[in-house]
Design an enzyme around this catalytic site. Structure first.
Site, PDB file in Angstrom:
ATOM      1  N   GLN A 164       0.835  -1.195   0.000  1.00 50.56           N
ATOM      2  CA  GLN A 164       0.000   0.000   0.000  1.00 50.56           C
ATOM      3  C   GLN A 164       0.875   1.253   0.000  1.00 50.56           C
ATOM      4  O   GLN A 164       1.253   1.777   1.038  1.00 50.56           O
ATOM      5  CB  GLN A 164      -0.939   0.000   1.207  1.00 50.56           C
ATOM      6  CG  GLN A 164      -1.946   1.116   1.122  1.00 50.56           C
ATOM      7  CD  GLN A 164      -3.062   0.960   2.121  1.00 50.56           C
ATOM      8  OE1 GLN A 164      -3.163  -0.015   2.849  1.00 50.56           O
ATOM      9  NE2 GLN A 164      -3.927   1.950   2.161  1.00 50.56           N
ATOM     10  N   PHE A 165       1.180   1.746  -1.200  1.00 46.95           N
ATOM     11  CA  PHE A 165       2.052   2.914  -1.326  1.00 46.95           C
ATOM     12  C   PHE A 165       1.407   4.165  -0.734  1.00 46.95           C
ATOM     13  O   PHE A 165       2.101   5.108  -0.360  1.00 46.95           O
ATOM     14  CB  PHE A 165       2.441   3.150  -2.790  1.00 46.95           C
ATOM     15  CG  PHE A 165       1.402   3.866  -3.614  1.00 46.95           C
ATOM     16  CD1 PHE A 165       1.472   5.239  -3.783  1.00 46.95           C
ATOM     17  CD2 PHE A 165       0.361   3.171  -4.209  1.00 46.95           C
ATOM     18  CE1 PHE A 165       0.518   5.904  -4.536  1.00 46.95           C
ATOM     19  CE2 PHE A 165      -0.591   3.823  -4.963  1.00 46.95           C
ATOM     20  CZ  PHE A 165      -0.517   5.201  -5.122  1.00 46.95           C
ATOM     21  N   THR A 166       0.083   4.174  -0.588  1.00 46.42           N
ATOM     22  CA  THR A 166      -0.590   5.361  -0.063  1.00 46.42           C
ATOM     23  C   THR A 166      -0.232   5.643   1.396  1.00 46.42           C
ATOM     24  O   THR A 166      -0.566   6.710   1.912  1.00 46.42           O
ATOM     25  CB  THR A 166      -2.121   5.258  -0.216  1.00 46.42           C
ATOM     26  OG1 THR A 166      -2.587   4.124   0.513  1.00 46.42           O
ATOM     27  CG2 THR A 166      -2.516   5.153  -1.681  1.00 46.42           C
TER      28      THR A 166
END
Length: 144
Positions: free
Chosen positions: A78-80
């Site tokens: 999850q790069f967010t």
């Protein structure tokens, strides 16, 4: 590296309606990599996660680790987690690792957890995933 860890009684991840990863009791880990993160950071956090004593014992004290309770791990990229929302209303992701590098760290992290004897299920890097979980507690930790 940023990790959101949730103690769960169950968790799963779907891509295009198909379940690609599923666990019962254990940890749901949301994994984010920054551009300065290294494999050493992966090992350090995986070692910490392996030893976390956040399950209740027979006296209802939070004293047991994942292995003791026979738990599994679901790791979802999850790069967010690297979103910067300080200015404006649209997050920027400048601190997030480039996709190729982040994916290699994600894969390294998962494999390292497996070498420690954990059963690890995964999401799919870069895919539109639907994550379901039943948080136990709730018990949620943020690790960096």
């Amino acid at each position: 590296m940023r990790i959101v860890l949730q103690r769960v009684t169950s968790a799963s991840v779907k891509v295009d309606g198909e379940t690609i990863g599923q666990i019962e009791k254990g940890f749901l880990i949301l994994f984010g990599a920054g551009h300065e993160d290294t494999e050493e950071d992966c090992r350090r956090l995986a070692d910490k996660i392996s030893g976390l004593r956040i399950f209740s014992d027979e006296n209802d004290k939070i004293n047991l680790n994942l292995d003791t309770v026979g738990g599994s791990i679901l790791v979802v990229p999850q790069f967010t987690l690297y979103a910067d929302c300080r200015k404006g209303n649209r997050p920027n992701f400048i601190q997030a690792a480039k996709p190729e590098y982040a994916d290699s760290l994600y894969r390294y992290f998962v494999e390292y957890l497996r070498t420690k004897g954990h059963h690890v299920e995964t999401g799919s890097f870069g895919a539109d995933m639907k994550v379901s979980l039943l948080n136990d507690g709730p018990f949620t930790l943020i690790l960096e």
